[in-house]
Design an enzyme around this catalytic site. Sequence first.
Site, PDB file in Angstrom:
ATOM      1  CG  ASN A  10      -1.701   1.247   1.414  1.00 50.68           C
ATOM      2  OD1 ASN A  10      -1.781   2.056   0.488  1.00 50.68           O
ATOM      3  ND2 ASN A  10      -2.296   1.440   2.580  1.00 50.68           N
ATOM      4  CD1 TRP A  11       4.028   1.176  -2.542  1.00 51.92           C
ATOM      5  CD2 TRP A  11       4.211   2.335  -4.459  1.00 51.92           C
ATOM      6  NE1 TRP A  11       5.036   0.608  -3.285  1.00 51.92           N
ATOM      7  CE2 TRP A  11       5.176   1.288  -4.462  1.00 51.92           C
ATOM      8  CE3 TRP A  11       4.149   3.181  -5.562  1.00 51.92           C
ATOM      9  CZ2 TRP A  11       6.060   1.089  -5.524  1.00 51.92           C
ATOM     10  CZ3 TRP A  11       5.031   2.974  -6.622  1.00 51.92           C
ATOM     11  CH2 TRP A  11       5.975   1.948  -6.603  1.00 51.92           C
ATOM     12  CE  LYS A  12      -0.125   3.478   4.702  1.00 51.25           C
ATOM     13  NZ  LYS A  12      -0.214   3.624   6.127  1.00 51.25           N
ATOM     14  CG  HIS A  96      -6.049   2.583   5.077  1.00 50.03           C
ATOM     15  ND1 HIS A  96      -5.574   3.512   5.969  1.00 50.03           N
ATOM     16  CD2 HIS A  96      -5.089   1.629   4.966  1.00 50.03           C
ATOM     17  CE1 HIS A  96      -4.362   3.132   6.377  1.00 50.03           C
ATOM     18  NE2 HIS A  96      -4.053   1.999   5.780  1.00 50.03           N
ATOM     19  CD  GLU A  98      -2.903   5.962   6.492  1.00 52.95           C
ATOM     20  OE1 GLU A  98      -2.895   5.964   5.250  1.00 52.95           O
ATOM     21  OE2 GLU A  98      -2.016   5.423   7.177  1.00 52.95           O
ATOM     22  CD  GLU A 173      -4.143  -1.945   7.384  1.00 55.32           C
ATOM     23  OE1 GLU A 173      -2.989  -2.129   6.999  1.00 55.32           O
ATOM     24  OE2 GLU A 173      -4.820  -0.975   7.040  1.00 55.32           O
ATOM     25  N   GLY A 179       2.082   2.496  10.723  1.00 60.75           N
ATOM     26  CA  GLY A 179       3.100   3.530  10.553  1.00 60.75           C
ATOM     27  C   GLY A 179       3.810   3.931  11.833  1.00 60.75           C
ATOM     28  CB  SER A 219       4.623  -1.605  12.153  1.00 57.02           C
ATOM     29  OG  SER A 219       4.236  -0.262  12.362  1.00 57.02           O
ATOM     30  N   GLY A 240       2.494  -1.082   4.299  1.00 55.65           N
ATOM     31  CA  GLY A 240       2.609   0.322   3.916  1.00 55.65           C
ATOM     32  C   GLY A 240       4.065   0.718   3.738  1.00 55.65           C
ATOM     33  N   GLY A 241       4.651   1.286   4.789  1.00 53.80           N
ATOM     34  CA  GLY A 241       6.014   1.822   4.732  1.00 53.80           C
ATOM     35  C   GLY A 241       7.013   0.874   4.084  1.00 53.80           C
TER      36      GLY A 241
HETATM   37  P1  PGA Z   1       2.360   0.412   7.636  1.00 53.77           P
HETATM   38  O1  PGA Z   1       0.948   0.672   6.940  1.00 53.77           O
HETATM   39  O2  PGA Z   1       2.866  -0.915   7.117  1.00 53.77           O
HETATM   40  O3  PGA Z   1       3.210   1.565   7.199  1.00 53.77           O
HETATM   41  O4  PGA Z   1       2.137   0.373   9.094  1.00 53.77           O
HETATM   42  C1  PGA Z   1       0.021  -0.359   6.741  1.00 53.77           C
HETATM   43  C2  PGA Z   1      -1.236   0.199   6.145  1.00 53.77           C
HETATM   44  O5  PGA Z   1      -1.597   1.332   6.478  1.00 53.77           O
HETATM   45  O6  PGA Z   1      -1.906  -0.459   5.338  1.00 53.77           O
END
Ligand code: PGA
Length: 260
Positions: A10-12, A96, A98, A173, A179, A219, A240-241
């Site tokens: 997930n590149w956001k 998500h 966010e 999640e 993050g 994470s 994500g990251g």
């Molecule tokens: P993260 O993000 O791996 O950076 O914690 C995961 C996500 O938001 O899907």
Amino acid sequence: MVRKNWIIGNWKMHGTKHQVDAFKKQLQVFADQALLIEIGLCVPSTLIYALADKNQKPFFYPGGQDCSALDTGARTGEIAAYMLADVGAKLVIIGHSERRTHHHESEQIICDKISQALNHKLKVIICIGENIEQYNEANAYAVIKQQLISALDLGDACLEKMIKNNELIIAYEPVWAIGTGKVATTEYAQTMHGFIRQYLSEHLCKDYAQICPIIYGGSMNASNAQALLQQPDIDGGLIGGASLDGEEFFRIVNIAKDMH
Ligand code: PGA
């Protein structure tokens, strides 16, 4: 049908066409392998076209990170599910945390978005998870149960089709792990995944609950992936990251691949 493991990036709000090209080159090593896992990458909408090469045999799933709750219309800036499908997306993240937080997405909006995505034959990654207050107050079960009830309020015909076509992926999640570098313990994550599978078994379909992928996000990286993926109810990761670093993401894919 067997339950597949999914490793999905997930590149956001990150990424350029140049990074997509580099990623695709790296991914090419998996093109001719008979993988027992699935790989997905959810990029900003501007990059889906570059990621999804319609001329190539698809060996990974290009995806979007959101879609509109409407089919089409006067909604400046919104992207409809059919548009994602049109440029080659095969899956989409919905709900998500966010988006729930920063875009104030309600349970109803999330349900409508899921319905739109399914109408256009996209696999749907539904994100659920408790925030830190809910975690501290031991409310996680109630929160994710409510999120599941609302997200899957799609009507019998839609649910039946979703099950038949195996179009659902649940991403658990915990918001406090996203993050932050604070990954959930394997025991805690397994307990929550087991709870979600039990819910699906009791309220959706007993047999489908056994094959529906429930992936973990928050994470996850190459150092903690193996321990998480060893849990019986953790069927992959939404990353994500760590997915922004091509090498790191491929290490995770290889870990998952070697376990199957
Ligand atoms: P993260 O993000 O791996 O950076 O914690 C995961 C996500 O938001 O899907």
